[in-house]
Write a protein that holds these residues in place. Sequence first.
Motif, short mmCIF file in Angstrom:
data_model
loop_
_atom_site.label_atom_id
_atom_site.label_comp_id
_atom_site.label_asym_id
_atom_site.label_seq_id
_atom_site.Cartn_x
_atom_site.Cartn_y
_atom_site.Cartn_z
N ALA A 52 -21.67 32.04 -19.85
CA ALA A 52 -20.58 32.13 -20.82
C ALA A 52 -19.37 31.49 -20.16
O ALA A 52 -19.14 31.69 -18.96
CB ALA A 52 -20.29 33.58 -21.20
N ASP A 53 -18.62 30.71 -20.92
CA ASP A 53 -17.41 30.11 -20.36
C ASP A 53 -16.15 30.70 -20.98
O ASP A 53 -15.03 30.34 -20.59
CB ASP A 53 -17.42 28.58 -20.50
N GLY A 54 -16.33 31.60 -21.95
CA GLY A 54 -15.17 32.24 -22.57
C GLY A 54 -14.48 31.38 -23.61
O GLY A 54 -13.53 31.82 -24.26
N GLU A 104 -26.11 22.75 -15.46
CA GLU A 104 -25.42 21.70 -16.24
C GLU A 104 -24.14 22.26 -16.87
O GLU A 104 -23.06 21.65 -16.78
CB GLU A 104 -26.35 21.16 -17.33
N TYR A 105 -24.25 23.43 -17.51
CA TYR A 105 -23.06 24.08 -18.08
C TYR A 105 -22.02 24.35 -16.98
O TYR A 105 -20.83 24.11 -17.15
CB TYR A 105 -23.44 25.42 -18.71
N LEU A 106 -22.50 24.86 -15.87
CA LEU A 106 -21.62 25.25 -14.76
C LEU A 106 -20.86 24.04 -14.21
O LEU A 106 -19.64 24.07 -14.04
CB LEU A 106 -22.47 25.91 -13.66
N MET A 107 -21.60 22.95 -13.94
CA MET A 107 -20.96 21.76 -13.38
C MET A 107 -20.01 21.11 -14.39
O MET A 107 -18.94 20.62 -14.00
CB MET A 107 -22.03 20.76 -12.93
N THR A 142 -13.14 31.72 -9.56
CA THR A 142 -14.22 31.59 -10.54
C THR A 142 -15.11 30.40 -10.21
O THR A 142 -16.34 30.47 -10.32
CB THR A 142 -13.65 31.46 -11.97
N ILE A 143 -14.50 29.29 -9.79
CA ILE A 143 -15.27 28.12 -9.40
C ILE A 143 -16.20 28.46 -8.24
O ILE A 143 -17.39 28.14 -8.26
CB ILE A 143 -14.33 26.95 -9.02
N PHE A 144 -15.66 29.12 -7.22
CA PHE A 144 -16.48 29.45 -6.05
C PHE A 144 -17.58 30.44 -6.40
O PHE A 144 -18.71 30.32 -5.92
CB PHE A 144 -15.59 29.99 -4.91
N GLU A 151 -16.09 38.18 -4.55
CA GLU A 151 -16.28 39.61 -4.31
C GLU A 151 -17.62 39.87 -3.65
O GLU A 151 -18.61 39.17 -3.92
CB GLU A 151 -16.21 40.38 -5.64
N LYS A 152 -17.65 40.91 -2.82
CA LYS A 152 -18.85 41.22 -2.04
C LYS A 152 -20.08 41.43 -2.92
O LYS A 152 -21.18 40.97 -2.59
CB LYS A 152 -18.61 42.46 -1.18
#
Length: 220
Positions: free
Chosen positions: A98-100, A116-119, A157-159, A204-205
């Motif tokens: 989901a990208d919001g 693909e969505y992520l990149m 969020t990217i990381f 986050e851990k």
Amino acid sequence: MSLFGIGRNQRTFRPKKSTPSGSKGAQLRKHIDATLGSGNLREAVKLPPGEDLNEWLAVNTVDFFNQVNLLYGTLTEFCTPENCRTMSAGPKYEYRWADGVQIKKPIEVSAPKYVEYLMDWVETQLDDESIFPQKLDLWDHDAGSPFPPNFKDVVKTIFKRLFRVYAHIYHSHFQKIVSLKEEAHLNTCFKHFILFTCEFGLIEKKELAPLQELIDTIIY
């Protein structure tokens, strides 16, 4: 097949993103290259004395995107919708996309579709000059930061999302990486990524759990 050679799916493999331009961007790029060349990754991730944190995060975020993009690009013929029906990191962890904005409710997609969505999403952030200003030298720092107030949140969020690609590669494709004799390169890229992440508290851990054992060997 070399990690830097042919055999990549050109649809998935993207052109390398360039870091912010101008002498400031070049100066930070030079520092990264020099410290990485020393082989001491713990030193290489630290904010150089007198430098702006957001500028350091920006230049490195582009670098880490390029690294993950290149690594995953070598696996596109093996990471297929048939082989990887979900974006998973072992039996306990499955990611839904989901990208919001365009996709507000998380959906289950295959690993290659998820990546693909992520990149695409990361690339959109990097191309947005209101988030990642390209010409750092043209900004008057006395007039305030060129970066938005929520810049570190965007970087986090990217990381977090780039980590999921590493988690999938290690859990689903590590044997293929070994057969390509690229595990040393993968491990070095991931070590650099994790040390930078830990230095600036970017993930986050609980998000790191799929690779926590590996991470512990890197940090301690």
